[in-house]
Scaffold this active site. Structure first.
Site, mmCIF file in Angstrom:
data_model
loop_
_atom_site.group_PDB
_atom_site.id
_atom_site.type_symbol
_atom_site.label_atom_id
_atom_site.label_comp_id
_atom_site.label_asym_id
_atom_site.label_seq_id
_atom_site.Cartn_x
_atom_site.Cartn_y
_atom_site.Cartn_z
ATOM 1 N N LYS A 112 0.825 -1.204 0.000
ATOM 2 C CA LYS A 112 0.000 0.000 0.000
ATOM 3 C C LYS A 112 0.868 1.266 0.000
ATOM 4 C CE LYS A 112 -4.013 -2.239 0.622
ATOM 5 N NZ LYS A 112 -3.678 -3.654 0.776
HETATM 6 C C1 LIG Z 1 -4.347 -4.813 0.352
HETATM 7 C C2 LIG Z 1 -3.523 -6.029 0.300
HETATM 8 C C3 LIG Z 1 -3.784 -7.046 -0.638
HETATM 9 C C4 LIG Z 1 -4.946 -6.982 -1.599
HETATM 10 O O1 LIG Z 1 -4.786 -5.974 -2.557
HETATM 11 P P1 LIG Z 1 -6.045 -5.415 -3.371
HETATM 12 O O2 LIG Z 1 -5.535 -4.284 -4.178
HETATM 13 O O3 LIG Z 1 -7.047 -5.003 -2.330
HETATM 14 O O4 LIG Z 1 -6.547 -6.547 -4.196
HETATM 15 C C5 LIG Z 1 -2.937 -8.141 -0.665
HETATM 16 N N1 LIG Z 1 -1.899 -8.249 0.201
HETATM 17 C C6 LIG Z 1 -1.634 -7.302 1.114
HETATM 18 C C7 LIG Z 1 -0.499 -7.498 2.046
HETATM 19 C C8 LIG Z 1 -2.420 -6.156 1.198
HETATM 20 O O5 LIG Z 1 -2.137 -5.219 2.106
#
Ligand SMILES: *Cc1c(COP(=O)(O)O)cnc(C)c1O
Length: 495
Positions: A112
């Protein structure tokens, strides 16, 4: 010429990139989608010589067309700097059969950070460009990682407040500690007695409430979103797929034009949609492998063409993927339904009333490059252990979902093109699940004993993000019922 963004729920509602970033969500719950996906206009051989920031610029300039070069470069260079623990920003490492694209080298050790370190700059620049005087209130629902990354990005940014809702009983202990110890006078963190979908639905309701918008405006506030429903989060994620292809080419691992596959552990469908956008820009990506945990609503969708959220919500060891309503899928539905908001609305109305919808054969054909599968809890643990035993590399639980699904893909399709696996979190973020996978006897130790043991057995230094929370004070302890989310927001804003 400016690229136009249009709401998935109303073909007449348009915005420039900066307006779409500011609003976060279109009216009536719609998502902004670019009218077309621009083609990459720099040869791959050139991209292969560029660093991350330069590639990010080449990608984002095509989408954020109303930003000047100076504005965009300022955003990029302010975001991708020493906050990352590697100069490369993202690392691409070959382990076993695949290349792991490590996207967790930022301040909060999950992918993120790749988008949320730039979003505050994109947003404040957008506010300036559009003459916005209101204070911007970032309203965010998190399954664990978005919350902390958004808090870190927006803490003490002038002209903003950030309010994060997380499922009180649905995140890892380290994820929770990271959020509730967040500093900054403009940061607010609230646990809800519900799951991620409840949090996301509550936030979307507040966004779609015209009365609330009026009240906010009168008090000098307006909402925006740090979730991947904001195009300002989605587009920066396209850059690392271009970067990974360019890196493979630069290292001589692939020929120019050679197709690769991409594997993405998926929750809200943002990350894998970014990979699809990279493909539509002309990056030679063949299959988009969508990996789910036990909440396998997307696997069922790609198998049957029916999206059905009527099922039990399962808490897993990959909590950031514990999601039954994958918001960004709406962008793919809209795109494949002839970019016709009326058609999209019919599907979303079914999702609202029946909890399910069935797409047409033509739409399904347009999604043929997606492959869906899922990994059970036992398979996730076994995948972590197998990789550790084979080469000493320790994956987090989300990445392990992807690695396991990739094994299934290979067995199913015999398609052994080079593959990039999006590695979405550091194992330190999910230490207990990761260590238990390696040896169940670890379960007797405390969280921070496990952190030190993980350092010892992996040889990877404990990240600063973990050191920071060892002794940090808890600064946020509000918990509320799902139906009281709006009340809490009003309380914070004094309206
Ligand atoms: C948010 C997240 C995901 C999923 O990603 P999306 O964009 O919501 O599909 C997978 N792994 C981790 C560690 C995340 O923080």
């Amino acid at each position: 010429m400016n690229l136009i963004y249009r709401s998935t729920r109303n073909n007449e509602e348009t915005a420039t990139a900066s307006q779409a970033i500011l609003k976060g969500l279109a009216n009536k719950g719609g998502l902004f989608v670019p009218d077309q996906i621009p083609a990459m206009d720099v040869p791959m051989a050139e991209l292969a010589k560029m660093n991350y920031q330069q590639i990010a610029y080449e990608v984002m300039k095509l989408f954020f067309t109303d930003f000047t070069e100076e504005e965009l470069k300022h955003c990029i260079n302010s975001a991708y700097d020493k906050k990352f623990d590697t100069e490369n920003i993202a690392e691409l490492v070959k382990k076993g059969d695949a290349y792991f694209l490590e996207l967790f080298h930022g301040a909060t050790i999950a992918f993120k950070d790749m988008a949320l370190s730039i979003l505050p700059y994109l947003l404040t620049t957008s506010a300036k460009k559009n003459g916005v005087k209101n204070e911007i209130v970032i309203l965010t629902a998190t399954s664990g990682d978005t919350g902390k990354a958004a808090l870190a990005g927006f803490a003490d940014v002038p002209g903003t407040k950030i309010i994060v809702f997380y499922p009180k009983h649905g995140v890892s202990p380290i994820q929770e500690k990271q959020m509730v110890t967040q500093r900054g006078d403009n940061t607010f963190v609230i646990g809800i007695e519900g799951n991620f979908d409840d949090a996301q639905t509550g936030v979307k309701q507040m966004f779609s409430d015209p009365e609330l918008a009026k009240e906010l405006d009168a008090a000098g506030y307006q909402f925006s979103s740090a979730n991947s429903i904001n195009i300002g989060r989605l587009i920066p994620q396209v850059a690392y797929y271009v970067y990974s292809y360019a890196t493979l080419l630069g290292r001589g691992e692939i020929e120019d034009g050679e197709k690769i596959n991409v594997v993405v552990p998926t929750g809200n469908f943002g990350n894998i949609l970014a990979a699809s956008y990279a493909k539509q820009m002309g990056i030679p990506i063949d299959r988009l492998i969508c990996a789910s945990n036990d909440n396998k609503v997307l696997f069922d969708f790609f198998t049957t063409g029916c999206y059905d959220k009527n099922r039990q919500f399962i808490l897993t060891s990959s909590p950031s993927m514990d999601i039954l309503i994958s918001s960004n899928l709406e962008r793919l539905i809209y795109q494949t339904a002839d970019r016709d908001a009326e058609k999209n609305n019919a599907f979303m109305a079914d999702l609202g009333s029946k909890g399910s919808y069935q797409i047409t054969d033509s739409m399904k054909e347009q999604m043929a490059d997606f492959y869906g599968n899922y990994a059970s809890e036992a398979e996730v643990a076994a995948t972590i252990k197998k990789m550790y035993d084979a080469c000493g590399y320790i994956m987090d639980t989300h990445t392990a979902v992807a690695a396991n699904v990739y094994e299934k893909f290979l067995a199913d399709t015999k398609d052994n093109k080079k593959a990039v696996i999006a590695s979405t979190a550091s194992p330190y973020k999910f230490t207990r699940s990761v260590m238990n996978a390696i040896d169940p006897a670890y379960d007797k130790q405390t969280d921070f004993e496990l952190v030190d043991e993980l350092e010892r057995i992996s040889g990877v230094k404990v990240p600063q993000a973990i050191e920071d929370i060892r002794s940090a004070a808890i600064l946020h302890d509000t918990v509320c019922e799902t139906e009281d989310m709006c009340k809490e927001v009003k309380k914070i804003l004094g309206i």
